[in-house]
Design a protein around this motif. Structure first.
Motif, short mmCIF file in Angstrom:
data_model
loop_
_atom_site.label_atom_id
_atom_site.label_comp_id
_atom_site.label_asym_id
_atom_site.label_seq_id
_atom_site.Cartn_x
_atom_site.Cartn_y
_atom_site.Cartn_z
N MET A 1 76.44 32.71 40.14
CA MET A 1 75.43 33.61 39.58
C MET A 1 74.93 34.61 40.63
SD MET A 1 72.22 34.63 39.24
CE MET A 1 70.66 33.86 39.15
N HIS B 1 69.32 27.73 38.64
CA HIS B 1 70.43 27.18 39.45
C HIS B 1 70.96 28.24 40.42
CE1 HIS B 1 72.29 28.93 35.83
NE2 HIS B 1 73.30 29.26 36.61
N ILE C 1 80.29 33.02 30.97
CA ILE C 1 80.74 31.75 31.55
C ILE C 1 79.54 30.82 31.69
CG2 ILE C 1 81.57 30.65 33.71
CD1 ILE C 1 83.86 32.01 32.32
N GLU D 1 69.26 28.22 24.98
CA GLU D 1 68.18 27.25 24.75
C GLU D 1 67.27 27.72 23.61
OE1 GLU D 1 67.79 24.33 25.84
OE2 GLU D 1 69.07 24.24 27.62
N ILE E 1 81.08 36.57 36.99
CA ILE E 1 80.54 35.47 37.80
C ILE E 1 81.40 35.34 39.07
CG2 ILE E 1 81.88 33.65 36.61
CD1 ILE E 1 79.37 31.84 36.90
N ASP F 1 72.22 38.13 32.45
CA ASP F 1 73.48 38.03 33.20
C ASP F 1 74.59 37.67 32.19
OD1 ASP F 1 75.49 37.65 35.02
OD2 ASP F 1 74.73 35.73 35.77
N LEU G 1 66.67 25.38 31.92
CA LEU G 1 67.01 26.72 31.47
C LEU G 1 66.10 27.19 30.33
CD1 LEU G 1 70.87 26.25 31.59
CD2 LEU G 1 69.50 27.66 33.13
C1 LIG Z 1 67.55 22.62 29.97
C2 LIG Z 1 68.75 22.57 30.85
N1 LIG Z 1 69.89 22.04 30.38
C3 LIG Z 1 70.98 21.95 31.17
C4 LIG Z 1 70.93 22.39 32.46
C5 LIG Z 1 72.14 22.21 33.37
N2 LIG Z 1 72.79 23.49 33.60
C6 LIG Z 1 72.54 24.19 34.71
S1 LIG Z 1 73.34 25.65 34.73
C7 LIG Z 1 74.03 25.35 33.23
C8 LIG Z 1 74.94 26.37 32.60
C9 LIG Z 1 74.26 27.68 32.50
O1 LIG Z 1 75.16 28.67 32.16
P1 LIG Z 1 74.81 30.19 32.52
O2 LIG Z 1 73.42 30.48 32.23
O3 LIG Z 1 75.85 31.01 31.83
O4 LIG Z 1 74.98 30.22 34.08
P2 LIG Z 1 76.16 30.86 34.94
O5 LIG Z 1 77.40 30.06 34.65
O6 LIG Z 1 76.30 32.27 34.52
O7 LIG Z 1 75.68 30.69 36.35
C10 LIG Z 1 73.64 24.13 32.73
C11 LIG Z 1 74.10 23.57 31.43
C12 LIG Z 1 69.71 22.93 32.93
N3 LIG Z 1 69.56 23.37 34.16
N4 LIG Z 1 68.66 23.05 32.09
#
Ligand SMILES: Cc1ncc(C[n+]2csc(CCOP(=O)(O)OP(=O)(O)O)c2C)c(N)n1
Length: 464
Positions: free
Chosen positions: A32, A69, A188, A161, A247, A184, A120
């Protein structure tokens, strides 16, 4: 697309701090930050109003990284622009016990982090509360004292979400025009391509909620800039800008794949990325010219801040403004409450507890104007509205009562945003059973140690 060398260098500084810190920790999410480095560089260098040496300046633009993240993007921005809590050593200690750079932004770990993100979608909904607080505070103290934007970076995960729906719908209803979400749009997530699980047209979804929507090439600085400018000009509606990005931008073998979402690139791939982006500098070494360009960004709003301070000093509401921002209660707020208690204990009043709560609120709302109440469509049941409180409406933000609608989760997250913004003590009601629907945000109120008041009243025995 023409990309100036300076922009490219500044964005690459973010990319490599992120990739190298994740590599060193052998854990974290480089994809990211590498993908959104261009958008973040444009936002910080051309738009964001902030001063690194005064992270708590009340009239700063708020910046929320909802896809927490990707925290290395935020930590790198804070480091490069000169926030003193985010030294190079902190970046080198990414994800180590006791560091400020915990791995997801944690409110309180260092000045510059506006809210805790990781779960998220919470950040998007916090930002709605921040943008609402800005409008309400501007109404009370004037737009010469309170006038800022709230920017969010959010990913596919945030928009998948459910809370994103409540937040978008509520912000669209209120027409929070100074809220700008930079999506973003990289297609992916962890499992792979997002079309494994979702095919929403996010622009149409937000448009249906009353937002102004647009898109741009998230690697073209001028296109990003023009789209943000247009979003700023449209002050009637909140804005969603879908930034089409790759990404892990720059990684020859992993960009555009889920492999770079949440794992270190590996030494060979980092070397290959250095070659492909023409970044010969060793890990954690930023060439002086690029470092000083970033530091200038961190201090370039000094004149704006000084002018603001002067306006505040000249304002006759200065003392009251500083009181509410500091969270100090007004003098003598207790006296009417004491009389109220005395009266009822003498009269041995018989009253339902939620009615007692409302009558108490009637007393408190008169003497504590910063109380900002509300309910998730249960005002008459929770008895959360005090007599003196006027509702907030899309055309009038001077009141202090918020009809959150049937959006418990959105309400709780918005209250976190309101309190983090400053200037208000939010409280909100629903039935106790629906704490289940608010719980992720209640947990964050507690983790962040914020003064959010939950008025959870009676349940029906038969409810679920
Ligand atoms: C409520 C919640 N569910 C699950 C996660 C675990 N998780 C962290 S990143 C992610 C995927 C997010 O995808 P995206 O927003 O597209 O991130 P990118 O791959 O673009 O970095 C998940 C499922 C979380 N952090 N919060």
């Amino acid at each position: 697309m023409t990309v100036s060398l300076r922009h490219q260098d500044m964005a690459n500084a973010l990319r490599f701090l992120a990739a190298d810190a994740v590599q060193k920790a052998n854990s974290g999410h480089p994809g990211m930050p590498m993908g959104m480095a261009d958008v973040a560089t444009v936002l910080f260098t051309r738009f964001l109003k902030f001063k690194a040496s005064n992270p708590k300046w009340l009239n700063r633009d708020r910046f929320v990284l909802s896809n927490g993240h990707g925290s290395m993007l935020l930590y790198s921005l804070l480091h490069l622009t000169g926030y003193e809590d985010f030294t190079l050593d902190e970046l080198k200690n990414f994800r180590q016990l006791g560091s400020r750079t915990a791995g997801h932004p944690e409110y309180g770990h260092g000045a510059g982090i506006e809210t805790t993100t990781g779960p998220l979608g919470q950040g998007v909904a916090n930002a709605v509360g921040m943008a609402l607080a800005e409008r309400m505070l501007a109404e009370r103290f004037g737009s010469d004292i309170v006038d800022h934007y709230t920017y969010v970076i959010a990913g596919d995960g945030c928009l998948m979400e459910g809370i994103s729906h409540e937040a978008a719908s509520f912000a669209g209803h209120l027409g929070l025009g100074k809220l700008i979400v930079l999506f973003d749009d990289n297609g992916i997530s962890i499992d792979g391509s997002t079309d494994l699980a979702v095919n929403d047209d996010q622009l149409m979804r937000f448009e249906a909620c009353g937002w102004d929507v647009s898109f741009c090439d998230g690697h073209d600085p001028d296109a990003i800039s023009a789209t943000i400018n247009a979003a700023i000009e449209n002050q009637d509606k909140p804005s969603l800008v879908a930034c089409k990005t790759t990404i892990g931008f720059g990684s020859p073998n992993k960009a555009g794949t889920a492999a770079i979402h949440g794992a270190p690139l590996g030494n060979d791939e980092i070397t290959a990325t250095r070659e492909s982006l023409n970044w010969p500098h060793p890990a954690f070494e930023i060439p002086e010219a690029i470092g000083s360009a970033w530091r200038r960004v961190g201090s370039m709003k000094s004149a704006k801040m000084e002018a603001w301070r002067k306006r505040l000093n000249e304002s006759e509401r200065k003392e009251e403004f500083e009181r509410v921002i500091s969270g100090t209660l007004p003098e003598n707020w207790e006296a009417p409450l004491r009389n109220f208690k005395l009266k009822h204990s003498t009269e041995k009043t018989k009253v339902a507890t939620r009615k007692a709560s409302q009558e108490t609120l009637d007393v408190l709302a008169e003497v504590i104007p910063e109380l900002a109440g509300g309910s998730a469509d249960l005002t008459g049941s929770n008895l959360t509205k005090a007599k003196s409180q006027k509702p907030i409406t899309p055309s009038d933000f001077s009141g202090s009562y918020i009809h959150y609608g049937v959006r418990e989760h959105g309400m709780a997250a918005a209250m976190n945003g309101i309190v983090l913004h400053g200037g208000f003590i939010p409280y909100g009601g629903t039935f106790l059973i629906f704490t289940d629907y608010c719980r992720p945000s209640i947990r964050l109120s507690a983790l962040m140690k914020q003064r959010v008041i939950y008025v959870m009243t009676h349940d029906s025995i038969g409810l679920g």
